[in-house]
Design a protein around this motif. Structure first.
Motif, PDB file in Angstrom:
ATOM      1  N   MET A   1      36.734  44.914  39.245  1.00  0.00           N
ATOM      2  CA  MET A   1      37.678  44.110  40.011  1.00  0.00           C
ATOM      3  C   MET A   1      37.051  43.754  41.352  1.00  0.00           C
ATOM      4  O   MET A   1      36.741  44.645  42.155  1.00  0.00           O
ATOM      5  CB  MET A   1      38.976  44.889  40.223  1.00  0.00           C
ATOM      6  CG  MET A   1      39.605  45.391  38.926  1.00  0.00           C
ATOM      7  SD  MET A   1      41.228  46.139  39.173  1.00  0.00           S
ATOM      8  CE  MET A   1      40.764  47.567  40.137  1.00  0.00           C
TER       9      MET A   1
ATOM     10  N   VAL B   1      43.789  36.727  37.667  1.00  0.00           N
ATOM     11  CA  VAL B   1      42.564  37.498  37.883  1.00  0.00           C
ATOM     12  C   VAL B   1      41.309  36.761  37.442  1.00  0.00           C
ATOM     13  O   VAL B   1      40.195  37.255  37.643  1.00  0.00           O
ATOM     14  CB  VAL B   1      42.629  38.873  37.178  1.00  0.00           C
ATOM     15  CG1 VAL B   1      43.914  39.604  37.557  1.00  0.00           C
ATOM     16  CG2 VAL B   1      42.510  38.733  35.666  1.00  0.00           C
TER      17      VAL B   1
ATOM     18  N   ARG C   1      37.722  36.766  39.112  1.00  0.00           N
ATOM     19  CA  ARG C   1      37.582  37.925  39.993  1.00  0.00           C
ATOM     20  C   ARG C   1      37.374  39.217  39.215  1.00  0.00           C
ATOM     21  O   ARG C   1      36.723  40.137  39.716  1.00  0.00           O
ATOM     22  CB  ARG C   1      38.827  38.076  40.869  1.00  0.00           C
ATOM     23  CG  ARG C   1      39.106  36.882  41.754  1.00  0.00           C
ATOM     24  CD  ARG C   1      40.255  37.157  42.728  1.00  0.00           C
ATOM     25  NE  ARG C   1      41.528  37.388  42.029  1.00  0.00           N
ATOM     26  CZ  ARG C   1      42.221  38.517  42.100  1.00  0.00           C
ATOM     27  NH1 ARG C   1      41.763  39.538  42.804  1.00  0.00           N
ATOM     28  NH2 ARG C   1      43.364  38.631  41.454  1.00  0.00           N
ATOM     29  N   PHE C   2      37.935  39.322  38.036  1.00  0.00           N
ATOM     30  CA  PHE C   2      37.837  40.531  37.220  1.00  0.00           C
ATOM     31  C   PHE C   2      36.899  40.275  36.043  1.00  0.00           C
ATOM     32  O   PHE C   2      36.839  39.175  35.491  1.00  0.00           O
ATOM     33  CB  PHE C   2      39.207  40.936  36.674  1.00  0.00           C
ATOM     34  CG  PHE C   2      40.173  41.481  37.687  1.00  0.00           C
ATOM     35  CD1 PHE C   2      39.949  41.374  39.053  1.00  0.00           C
ATOM     36  CD2 PHE C   2      41.347  42.096  37.270  1.00  0.00           C
ATOM     37  CE1 PHE C   2      40.845  41.868  39.988  1.00  0.00           C
ATOM     38  CE2 PHE C   2      42.258  42.605  38.187  1.00  0.00           C
ATOM     39  CZ  PHE C   2      42.003  42.480  39.535  1.00  0.00           C
TER      40      PHE C   2
ATOM     41  N   ASP D   1      47.231  42.502  43.600  1.00  0.00           N
ATOM     42  CA  ASP D   1      46.616  43.295  42.541  1.00  0.00           C
ATOM     43  C   ASP D   1      47.096  44.747  42.558  1.00  0.00           C
ATOM     44  O   ASP D   1      46.754  45.524  41.657  1.00  0.00           O
ATOM     45  CB  ASP D   1      45.086  43.269  42.690  1.00  0.00           C
ATOM     46  CG  ASP D   1      44.509  41.878  42.487  1.00  0.00           C
ATOM     47  OD1 ASP D   1      43.570  41.516  43.229  1.00  0.00           O
ATOM     48  OD2 ASP D   1      44.995  41.155  41.593  1.00  0.00           O
ATOM     49  N   THR D   2      47.864  45.113  43.562  1.00  0.00           N
ATOM     50  CA  THR D   2      48.394  46.465  43.633  1.00  0.00           C
ATOM     51  C   THR D   2      49.288  46.738  42.434  1.00  0.00           C
ATOM     52  O   THR D   2      50.250  46.011  42.188  1.00  0.00           O
ATOM     53  CB  THR D   2      49.183  46.663  44.936  1.00  0.00           C
ATOM     54  OG1 THR D   2      48.291  46.564  46.045  1.00  0.00           O
ATOM     55  CG2 THR D   2      49.873  48.020  44.956  1.00  0.00           C
TER      56      THR D   2
ATOM     57  N   VAL E   1      45.941  47.903  47.092  1.00  0.00           N
ATOM     58  CA  VAL E   1      45.149  47.017  47.943  1.00  0.00           C
ATOM     59  C   VAL E   1      45.886  46.846  49.263  1.00  0.00           C
ATOM     60  O   VAL E   1      47.055  46.454  49.285  1.00  0.00           O
ATOM     61  CB  VAL E   1      44.917  45.655  47.274  1.00  0.00           C
ATOM     62  CG1 VAL E   1      44.020  44.783  48.144  1.00  0.00           C
ATOM     63  CG2 VAL E   1      44.304  45.841  45.887  1.00  0.00           C
TER      64      VAL E   1
ATOM     65  N   SER F   1      36.258  45.836  46.222  1.00  0.00           N
ATOM     66  CA  SER F   1      36.043  45.949  44.785  1.00  0.00           C
ATOM     67  C   SER F   1      36.344  47.360  44.295  1.00  0.00           C
ATOM     68  O   SER F   1      36.235  48.327  45.047  1.00  0.00           O
ATOM     69  CB  SER F   1      34.586  45.607  44.437  1.00  0.00           C
ATOM     70  OG  SER F   1      34.266  44.285  44.793  1.00  0.00           O
TER      71      SER F   1
ATOM     72  N   LEU G   1      39.586  41.757  45.634  1.00  0.00           N
ATOM     73  CA  LEU G   1      40.938  42.244  45.406  1.00  0.00           C
ATOM     74  C   LEU G   1      41.925  41.672  46.403  1.00  0.00           C
ATOM     75  O   LEU G   1      41.618  41.493  47.589  1.00  0.00           O
ATOM     76  CB  LEU G   1      40.951  43.772  45.438  1.00  0.00           C
ATOM     77  CG  LEU G   1      40.405  44.416  44.148  1.00  0.00           C
ATOM     78  CD1 LEU G   1      40.028  45.870  44.384  1.00  0.00           C
ATOM     79  CD2 LEU G   1      41.441  44.306  43.039  1.00  0.00           C
TER      80      LEU G   1
END
Length: 111
Positions: free
Chosen positions: A79, A62, A65-66, A86-87, A109, A16, A82
């Motif tokens: 976040m 997302v 998760r976000f 998500d990078t 990530v 996270s 991850l």
């Protein structure tokens, strides 16, 4: 006004991070605030939005998760879970994007 995002870093998949974006208090009084991200070679996309009334919307990748909480002068992006995908460099702005883009904050990530 130029918004600056902070809080990025290197994190393992499943981890996270919490991003922050501080603005003059009036910035988001009448405008929605959003978090955008841009991965290498890809366009900048809106991933989360919160309206001045507190309603939130999330992009499908997302969702779940976000989270985009906000107080008077700061918009956050929590976040969780991850994933490698998500990078990206993460930016904050109004929605639609009406302010100059700041430098963003890099989120990487790793597996």
């Amino acid at each position: 006004v130029q918004l600056q995002a902070s809080g990025g870093g290197l994190v393992q998949a499943g981890g996270s991070l919490r991003l922050s974006c501080t603005a003059p208090e009036s910035t988001f009084s009448y405008h929605s605030a959003g978090w955008y991200r841009q991965a290498p070679g890809k366009q900048r996309d809106l991933v989360a939005r919160i309206t001045s009334g507190g309603s939130t919307n999330y992009a499908n990748p997302v969702k779940g998760r976000f989270i985009i909480p906000r107080d008077k002068s700061t918009v956050y992006l929590q976040m969780n879970s991850l994933e490698l995908e998500d990078t990206a460099v993460y930016y904050c702005n109004t929605v639609p994007a009406g302010l100059p883009w700041g430098k963003g904050t890099q989120v990487t990530v790793s597996s």
